[in-house]
Design a protein around this motif. Structure first.
Motif, PDB file in Angstrom:
ATOM      1  N   MET A   1       0.849  -1.207   0.000  1.00  0.00           N
ATOM      2  CA  MET A   1       0.000   0.000   0.000  1.00  0.00           C
ATOM      3  C   MET A   1       0.878   1.249   0.000  1.00  0.00           C
ATOM      4  N   HIS A   2       0.489   2.242  -0.778  1.00  0.00           N
ATOM      5  CA  HIS A   2       1.248   3.477  -0.849  1.00  0.00           C
ATOM      6  C   HIS A   2       1.148   4.242   0.465  1.00  0.00           C
ATOM      7  N   SER A   3       2.230   4.937   0.801  1.00  0.00           N
ATOM      8  CA  SER A   3       2.192   5.806   1.969  1.00  0.00           C
ATOM      9  C   SER A   3       1.541   7.125   1.583  1.00  0.00           C
ATOM     10  N   LEU A   4       0.950   7.784   2.555  1.00  0.00           N
ATOM     11  CA  LEU A   4       0.286   9.064   2.316  1.00  0.00           C
ATOM     12  C   LEU A   4       1.098  10.157   2.980  1.00  0.00           C
ATOM     13  N   ASP A   5       1.598  11.060   2.167  1.00  0.00           N
ATOM     14  CA  ASP A   5       2.431  12.145   2.659  1.00  0.00           C
ATOM     15  C   ASP A   5       1.550  13.197   3.315  1.00  0.00           C
ATOM     16  N   GLU A   6       1.874  13.538   4.567  1.00  0.00           N
ATOM     17  CA  GLU A   6       1.066  14.503   5.315  1.00  0.00           C
ATOM     18  C   GLU A   6       1.056  15.870   4.633  1.00  0.00           C
ATOM     19  N   ARG A   7       2.201  16.272   4.068  1.00  0.00           N
ATOM     20  CA  ARG A   7       2.245  17.572   3.399  1.00  0.00           C
ATOM     21  C   ARG A   7       1.339  17.583   2.174  1.00  0.00           C
ATOM     22  N   CYS A   8       1.343  16.496   1.401  1.00  0.00           N
ATOM     23  CA  CYS A   8       0.481  16.428   0.226  1.00  0.00           C
ATOM     24  C   CYS A   8      -0.991  16.476   0.612  1.00  0.00           C
ATOM     25  N   LEU A   9      -1.335  15.785   1.705  1.00  0.00           N
ATOM     26  CA  LEU A   9      -2.717  15.810   2.175  1.00  0.00           C
ATOM     27  C   LEU A   9      -3.129  17.215   2.584  1.00  0.00           C
ATOM     28  N   ARG A  10      -2.203  17.937   3.199  1.00  0.00           N
ATOM     29  CA  ARG A  10      -2.512  19.316   3.587  1.00  0.00           C
ATOM     30  C   ARG A  10      -2.695  20.185   2.352  1.00  0.00           C
ATOM     31  N   TYR A  11      -1.847  19.997   1.351  1.00  0.00           N
ATOM     32  CA  TYR A  11      -1.994  20.750   0.098  1.00  0.00           C
ATOM     33  C   TYR A  11      -3.358  20.473  -0.535  1.00  0.00           C
ATOM     34  N   LEU A  12      -3.762  19.198  -0.541  1.00  0.00           N
ATOM     35  CA  LEU A  12      -5.059  18.835  -1.113  1.00  0.00           C
ATOM     36  C   LEU A  12      -6.190  19.490  -0.331  1.00  0.00           C
ATOM     37  N   ALA A  13      -6.103  19.444   0.988  1.00  0.00           N
ATOM     38  CA  ALA A  13      -7.159  20.030   1.823  1.00  0.00           C
ATOM     39  C   ALA A  13      -7.277  21.530   1.594  1.00  0.00           C
ATOM     40  N   GLU A  14      -6.145  22.212   1.494  1.00  0.00           N
ATOM     41  CA  GLU A  14      -6.187  23.664   1.302  1.00  0.00           C
ATOM     42  C   GLU A  14      -6.670  24.024  -0.102  1.00  0.00           C
ATOM     43  N   ALA A  15      -6.258  23.250  -1.107  1.00  0.00           N
ATOM     44  CA  ALA A  15      -6.685  23.534  -2.476  1.00  0.00           C
ATOM     45  C   ALA A  15      -8.197  23.420  -2.600  1.00  0.00           C
ATOM     46  N   VAL A  16      -8.759  22.358  -2.035  1.00  0.00           N
ATOM     47  CA  VAL A  16     -10.205  22.168  -2.096  1.00  0.00           C
ATOM     48  C   VAL A  16     -10.911  23.193  -1.210  1.00  0.00           C
ATOM     49  N   GLY A  17     -10.373  23.431  -0.014  1.00  0.00           N
ATOM     50  CA  GLY A  17     -10.991  24.381   0.899  1.00  0.00           C
ATOM     51  C   GLY A  17     -10.978  25.811   0.374  1.00  0.00           C
ATOM     52  N   CYS A  18      -9.868  26.208  -0.253  1.00  0.00           N
ATOM     53  CA  CYS A  18      -9.742  27.568  -0.797  1.00  0.00           C
ATOM     54  C   CYS A  18     -10.392  27.710  -2.163  1.00  0.00           C
ATOM     55  N   GLY A  19     -10.607  26.584  -2.845  1.00  0.00           N
ATOM     56  CA  GLY A  19     -11.247  26.640  -4.156  1.00  0.00           C
ATOM     57  C   GLY A  19     -10.305  26.718  -5.333  1.00  0.00           C
ATOM     58  N   ALA A  24      -4.621  28.358  -2.374  1.00  0.00           N
ATOM     59  CA  ALA A  24      -4.021  27.484  -1.362  1.00  0.00           C
ATOM     60  C   ALA A  24      -2.549  27.819  -1.170  1.00  0.00           C
ATOM     61  N   ALA A  25      -1.845  28.044  -2.283  1.00  0.00           N
ATOM     62  CA  ALA A  25      -0.420  28.379  -2.206  1.00  0.00           C
ATOM     63  C   ALA A  25      -0.211  29.687  -1.451  1.00  0.00           C
ATOM     64  N   ALA A  34       4.657  24.452  -6.799  1.00  0.00           N
ATOM     65  CA  ALA A  34       5.033  23.402  -5.858  1.00  0.00           C
ATOM     66  C   ALA A  34       3.798  22.636  -5.391  1.00  0.00           C
ATOM     67  N   VAL A  35       2.698  23.361  -5.151  1.00  0.00           N
ATOM     68  CA  VAL A  35       1.461  22.704  -4.750  1.00  0.00           C
ATOM     69  C   VAL A  35       0.949  21.821  -5.884  1.00  0.00           C
ATOM     70  N   SER A  36       0.937  22.366  -7.108  1.00  0.00           N
ATOM     71  CA  SER A  36       0.475  21.592  -8.260  1.00  0.00           C
ATOM     72  C   SER A  36       1.320  20.345  -8.466  1.00  0.00           C
ATOM     73  N   ARG A  37       2.633  20.485  -8.324  1.00  0.00           N
ATOM     74  CA  ARG A  37       3.539  19.354  -8.538  1.00  0.00           C
ATOM     75  C   ARG A  37       3.311  18.257  -7.496  1.00  0.00           C
ATOM     76  N   GLN A  38       3.157  18.644  -6.228  1.00  0.00           N
ATOM     77  CA  GLN A  38       2.932  17.665  -5.181  1.00  0.00           C
ATOM     78  C   GLN A  38       1.603  16.923  -5.378  1.00  0.00           C
ATOM     79  N   LEU A  39       0.569  17.663  -5.770  1.00  0.00           N
ATOM     80  CA  LEU A  39      -0.726  17.027  -6.011  1.00  0.00           C
ATOM     81  C   LEU A  39      -0.649  16.073  -7.197  1.00  0.00           C
ATOM     82  N   ALA A  40       0.053  16.492  -8.252  1.00  0.00           N
ATOM     83  CA  ALA A  40       0.208  15.631  -9.430  1.00  0.00           C
ATOM     84  C   ALA A  40       0.970  14.363  -9.084  1.00  0.00           C
ATOM     85  N   GLN A  41       2.012  14.480  -8.277  1.00  0.00           N
ATOM     86  CA  GLN A  41       2.792  13.307  -7.880  1.00  0.00           C
ATOM     87  C   GLN A  41       1.944  12.336  -7.052  1.00  0.00           C
ATOM     88  N   MET A  42       1.086  12.883  -6.176  1.00  0.00           N
ATOM     89  CA  MET A  42       0.243  12.014  -5.367  1.00  0.00           C
ATOM     90  C   MET A  42      -0.784  11.299  -6.253  1.00  0.00           C
TER      91      MET A  42
END
Length: 326
Positions: A1-19, A24-25, A34-42
């Motif tokens: 199972m893949h690990s879930l990066d806490e920073r990536c999860l925070r980026y996802l939460a802020e992107a969705v929360g901020c719209g 989010a950045a 950097a936010v886009s790249r991390q989300l794309a990698q996840m």
């Protein structure tokens, strides 16, 4: 199972929360790329899209929503375990988040919270007002420990700790002609009286709308508002009458300013006020103590044993309710 990066999860939460990714950045004080790249990698790592773009920004896909729910639960569990560790030294610290409908405020501030703070003076609290659906959402998403809500919609993720019947009443000033009305009031009886109601989107108004349809009556409000306080002033000034659960006006009723009259429609008498938490959430000690205190105080009003204030009981017992339970 893949690990879930806490920073990536925070980026996802802020992107969705901020719209948007850019918003989010800005909030996170990082570069948008950097936010886009991390989300794309996840998304590559998990082999599934997590956000989708639309004309107004971004929103979570079903997979993204699952991750957001996981992220919120992780954050709340972290908060709760830290609070429990602190509580091993005694309930001397802690912060409690409560979200509630406006109608609960007067009653809480006049009795229940004073008793709680007398026992736990070092605890702090946030009280946020919200409409019914938003109370449910914020409790389910762990934005608040407890919710006080009137007639919530069915939600399998909610746990109800206390449900108290609180029918909708006609609130009138003590010297209003309707105050001497005998028997339950029909909605049709309100014709000819200036009426104030909540906005159509509110839960209270939707319950009333269903009763209108069932009774074949049509109300013509002179005043429509999103504020219970405005409606109480509207009635107390003698300007008109309103339809609200009686506990919303408990102080005014106790003072003999307002009177609550029962309504004939069964649908207006089958509604409840509830204390709710998210199903499965283990509350930190401070929130658990408040939950116990509120449930004990509010339930005590049903039997007349409450000593710390609390919502009027099932029949809105008190000087302001002349008709009692229908």
């Amino acid at each position: 199972m893949h690990s879930l990066d806490e920073r990536c999860l925070r980026y996802l939460a802020e992107a969705v929360g901020c719209g948007s990714v850019r918003a989010a950045a800005d909030k996170l004080n990082v570069n948008a790329s950097a936010v886009s790249r991390q989300l794309a990698q996840m998304e590559v790592q998990l082999a599934t899209p997590l956000i989708e773009r639309h004309s107004r920004g971004v929103r979570a896909t079903p997979a993204g929503a699952l991750l957001l729910d996981y992220h919120r639960r992780q954050a709340s569990d972290r908060e709760d375990i830290l609070a429990k560790l602190a509580a091993l030294k005694g309930l001397r610290r802690g912060h409690i988040g409560v979200v509630l409908g406006e109608g609960f405020i007067g009653d809480l501030m006049s009795g229940l919270l004073q008793g709680f703070w007398a026992r736990h003076p070092a605890l702090t609290m946030t009280l946020d007002l919200a409409a019914t659906n938003d109370v449910v959402r914020r409790v389910v998403e762990d934005e608040a420990h407890l919710g006080l809500v009137y007639n919530p919609p069915p939600e399998p993720r909610l746990r109800t700790h206390l449900a108290m019947p609180h029918p909708i009443r006609v609130l009138v000033r003590e010297d209003h002609p309707l105050a001497s009305h005998r028997g339950p009031v029909r909605l049709a009886d309100l014709a000819g009286h200036r009426l104030g109601t909540m906005h159509p989107a509110t839960g209270i108004r939707q319950i009333i709308a269903a009763a209108e349809q069932a009774e074949g009556a049509r109300l013509e409000p002179a005043l429509t508002t999103g504020s219970i306080g405005v409606l109480k002033q509207f009635v107390a000034s003698g300007t008109g009458v309103t339809l609200l659960p009686a506990f919303c006006a408990a102080p005014e009723m106790a003072a003999g300013i307002l009177v609550a009259l029962p309504l004939a429609d069964p649908g207006l008498n089958a509604v409840e006020a509830r204390i709710v938490t998210r199903l499965g959430r283990q509350l930190p000690p401070a929130a658990a103590a408040l939950l116990q205190h509120l449930a004990r105080g509010m339930a005590g009003t049903l039997t007349g044993t409450s000593s710390g204030g609390g919502m009027a009981g099932a029949g809105e017992a008190g000087r302001g309710d002349r008709a009692g339970s229908p």
